[in-house]
Motif scaffolding. Structure first.
Motif, short mmCIF file in Angstrom:
data_model
loop_
_atom_site.label_atom_id
_atom_site.label_comp_id
_atom_site.label_asym_id
_atom_site.label_seq_id
_atom_site.Cartn_x
_atom_site.Cartn_y
_atom_site.Cartn_z
N ASP A 1 0.83 -1.20 0.00
CA ASP A 1 0.00 0.00 0.00
C ASP A 1 0.87 1.25 0.00
OD1 ASP A 1 0.96 0.37 2.48
OD2 ASP A 1 -0.95 0.43 3.51
N LYS A 2 0.22 2.37 0.09
CA LYS A 2 0.95 3.60 -0.19
C LYS A 2 1.99 3.99 0.86
CE LYS A 2 0.13 8.16 -2.15
NZ LYS A 2 -0.89 9.13 -2.59
N TRP A 3 1.80 3.60 2.10
CA TRP A 3 2.66 4.14 3.15
C TRP A 3 3.39 3.13 4.03
CZ3 TRP A 3 3.80 8.86 2.15
CH2 TRP A 3 2.87 9.70 1.54
N THR A 4 2.89 1.93 4.12
CA THR A 4 3.41 0.97 5.09
C THR A 4 4.93 0.83 5.06
OG1 THR A 4 1.37 -0.31 5.14
CG2 THR A 4 3.37 -1.45 5.82
N ILE A 5 5.48 0.62 3.89
CA ILE A 5 6.92 0.41 3.81
C ILE A 5 7.70 1.62 4.30
CG2 ILE A 5 8.81 0.28 2.14
CD1 ILE A 5 7.54 -2.02 0.89
N PHE A 6 7.21 2.79 3.95
CA PHE A 6 7.93 3.99 4.38
C PHE A 6 7.85 4.19 5.88
CE2 PHE A 6 7.43 5.00 -0.13
CZ PHE A 6 8.75 5.30 -0.41
N VAL A 7 6.72 3.86 6.44
CA VAL A 7 6.58 3.98 7.89
C VAL A 7 7.50 2.97 8.58
CG1 VAL A 7 5.00 3.63 9.82
CG2 VAL A 7 4.24 4.90 7.82
N VAL A 8 7.53 1.76 8.08
CA VAL A 8 8.38 0.73 8.67
C VAL A 8 9.85 1.12 8.56
CG1 VAL A 8 9.22 -1.63 8.36
CG2 VAL A 8 6.78 -1.18 8.34
N LEU A 9 10.25 1.57 7.39
CA LEU A 9 11.65 1.98 7.20
C LEU A 9 11.99 3.16 8.09
CD1 LEU A 9 12.06 1.70 3.31
CD2 LEU A 9 12.89 0.12 5.04
N SER A 10 11.08 4.10 8.19
CA SER A 10 11.34 5.28 9.00
C SER A 10 11.43 4.93 10.47
CB SER A 10 10.23 6.31 8.79
OG SER A 10 10.21 6.74 7.45
N LEU A 11 10.55 4.07 10.90
CA LEU A 11 10.57 3.67 12.30
C LEU A 11 11.91 2.97 12.62
CD1 LEU A 11 9.15 3.57 14.94
CD2 LEU A 11 7.87 1.57 14.20
#
Lengths: 131, 131
Positions: free
Chosen positions: A33-43
């Motif tokens: 989806d649009k954000w999950t990977i970026f949130v995971v990477l950022s976290l």
DNA sequence: CAGCATCCAGGACGATACTG
DNA sequence: CAGTATCGTCCTGGATGCTG
């Protein structure tokens, strides 16, 4: 792995048979989806633990609504733990779980692939669109 | 950039800076859709080359519309080549390109991850939903 | 600060019918 | 055989405003 070297193939039919026909696709759709990977990477980047506003700043362009919803999904899936501190003003921290951390490896593989190949993809698209 | 081996981390900000802010997410979204991965895996399973109807049978549940559209996207992105044979009845074959084959490795990583962890995810969801 | 509620537009997808 | 065309539905996600 590779004990029985015969079953080294990618078998979509086998994937569909593995316990739950929808499991694999469901998980793939999730992180696609649009954000999950970026949130995971950022976290992960923020040390595996961060509060809402930190993530908001770490993921440019994400809205509160989507960050909130993405985190809720990750929490539900056991990827992060949400901890609320009874303070004023309120503070909420999100921490990656072991399960969440395991997602980082395959994700990194995808990111690398994307970085290495997106230019060729663009070129292919241009060639295709020219006709 | 990349000269210093320090930059071995996952940096979303760096991802966003790498040539095109949307590139990585665009590619990830692509293969995160409902059918792309299964079509790619199936095509590989079928020897890297197959005709429309073979793929239709290899990917259970896919409709003509979605198979057609998925293949068209893959062709546009340079992942597969579409070859039409001027025969009656018509025959069309799809062949994976080198670029498409390169997608298989990270994809396999994701599939493995999904297979190994979906059960834990389910459990986490159950625990979450109980409240 | 960390969100939730609401509204809305666009796209993804399925079902069905038709065609060179 | 290998699609395209059309219709309708569901879902995603953006924008905005409100709250404990």
């Amino acid at each position: 792995m590779g004990a029985s070297s015969k079953i080294r193939q990618l078998d979509p039919a086998a994937i569909c048979r593995s316990s739950d026909p929808l499991a694999v696709r469901e998980l793939l759709t999730k992180i696609g989806d649009k954000w999950t990977i970026f949130v995971v990477l950022s976290l992960d980047l923020l040390g595996g633990r961060a509060r809402f506003s930190e993530l908001e700043r770490a993921v440019p362009g994400i809205s509160q609504r989507m960050l909130s919803s993405t985190l809720k999904n990750l929490e539900r899936d056991g990827m992060v733990i949400r901890e609320v501190f009874p303070e004023v003003p309120p503070r909420v921290e999100y921490e990656m779980t072991e399960l969440g951390r395991r997602l980082l490896h395959p994700t990194q593989g995808l990111v690398d692939w994307a970085k290495e190949n997106w230019e060729q993809v663009r070129e292919a698209q241009s060639r295709y669109d020219e006709r």
